[in-house]
Design a protein around this motif. Structure first.
Motif, PDB file in Angstrom:
ATOM      1  N   HIS A   1      -8.240  -2.728  -5.742  1.00  0.00           N
ATOM      2  CA  HIS A   1      -8.454  -1.389  -5.773  1.00  0.00           C
ATOM      3  C   HIS A   1      -9.012  -0.616  -4.392  1.00  0.00           C
ATOM      4  O   HIS A   1      -9.804  -1.621  -3.860  1.00  0.00           O
ATOM      5  N   PRO A   2      -8.572   0.467  -3.953  1.00  0.00           N
ATOM      6  CA  PRO A   2      -9.234   1.004  -2.696  1.00  0.00           C
ATOM      7  C   PRO A   2     -10.588   0.887  -2.744  1.00  0.00           C
ATOM      8  O   PRO A   2     -11.072   0.602  -1.401  1.00  0.00           O
ATOM      9  N   MET A   3     -11.342   0.939  -3.667  1.00  0.00           N
ATOM     10  CA  MET A   3     -12.973   1.019  -3.667  1.00  0.00           C
ATOM     11  C   MET A   3     -13.249  -0.376  -4.294  1.00  0.00           C
ATOM     12  O   MET A   3     -14.109  -0.384  -5.232  1.00  0.00           O
TER      13      MET A   3
ATOM     14  N   SER B   1       2.349   4.807  -2.766  1.00  0.00           N
ATOM     15  CA  SER B   1       1.775   5.653  -3.801  1.00  0.00           C
ATOM     16  C   SER B   1       2.042   4.971  -5.347  1.00  0.00           C
ATOM     17  O   SER B   1       3.018   4.028  -5.282  1.00  0.00           O
TER      18      SER B   1
ATOM     19  N   SER C   1     -15.796  -3.952 -10.304  1.00  0.00           N
ATOM     20  CA  SER C   1     -14.682  -3.395 -10.714  1.00  0.00           C
ATOM     21  C   SER C   1     -13.573  -4.159 -11.610  1.00  0.00           C
ATOM     22  O   SER C   1     -12.915  -3.644 -12.401  1.00  0.00           O
TER      23      SER C   1
ATOM     24  N   SER D   1       1.040  -1.149  -0.059  1.00  0.00           N
ATOM     25  CA  SER D   1      -0.071  -0.009   0.030  1.00  0.00           C
ATOM     26  C   SER D   1       0.953   1.029  -0.258  1.00  0.00           C
ATOM     27  O   SER D   1       1.044   1.762   1.035  1.00  0.00           O
TER      28      SER D   1
ATOM     29  N   LYS E   1      -4.358  -0.317 -12.451  1.00  0.00           N
ATOM     30  CA  LYS E   1      -3.912  -1.691 -12.488  1.00  0.00           C
ATOM     31  C   LYS E   1      -2.921  -2.049 -13.118  1.00  0.00           C
ATOM     32  O   LYS E   1      -2.118  -3.129 -13.093  1.00  0.00           O
TER      33      LYS E   1
ATOM     34  N   LEU F   1      -3.368  -0.100  -5.217  1.00  0.00           N
ATOM     35  CA  LEU F   1      -3.259   0.990  -6.150  1.00  0.00           C
ATOM     36  C   LEU F   1      -4.491   1.343  -6.849  1.00  0.00           C
ATOM     37  O   LEU F   1      -5.392   0.358  -7.317  1.00  0.00           O
ATOM     38  N   SER F   2      -4.991   2.453  -7.361  1.00  0.00           N
ATOM     39  CA  SER F   2      -6.104   2.815  -8.020  1.00  0.00           C
ATOM     40  C   SER F   2      -5.963   2.679  -9.415  1.00  0.00           C
ATOM     41  O   SER F   2      -7.132   2.796 -10.272  1.00  0.00           O
TER      42      SER F   2
END
Length: 113
Positions: free
Chosen positions: A101-103, A52, A108, A50, A80, A77-78
């Motif tokens: 993905h964080p969400m 940047s 997704s 996790s 892929k 990461l947001s």
């Protein structure tokens, strides 16, 4: 994540920022020394990266690859494509990859690899 993971697993964390107090509250073993964390985490089953987007590949390059044989490596990461490609290049063939993905949710990854 850490709050849930620590109920069932040993959790190690590393950051340049001092998160000792937060880590202690969550039951996480924290260090600012990356090499020390890797040494303490011998025999791990899962590694969640996790960081940047900009530092992902440099952090990945610093990981001792022998530590990752047979390990599930997860990124959050947001994006892929970047982590998928980097993980496929740098990880040992015996490591498994899970790009999240964080969400993350069922929709997704519906049309991805």
């Amino acid at each position: 994540l850490a709050k849930t993971f620590t109920k069932y697993h040993d959790v190690f964390a590393c950051s340049r920022t001092d998160y000792n107090a937060v880590a202690a509250e969550l039951g996480v073993r924290f260090t600012a020394d990356f090499a020390a964390m890797c040494e303490q985490a011998q025999g791990l089953d899962v590694l969640v990266i996790s960081v940047s987007i900009l530092s992902f590949e440099s952090v990945l390059r610093k990981l001792p690859m022998d530590l990752l044989k047979g390990v599930l490596v997860v990124d959050v990461l947001s994006v892929k494509t970047l982590p998928k490609n980097a993980l496929q290049i740098f990880l040992p063939d015996t490591a498994d990859i899970l790009c999240t993905h964080p969400m993350f949710g069922p929709e997704s990854g519906k049309f991805s690899w």
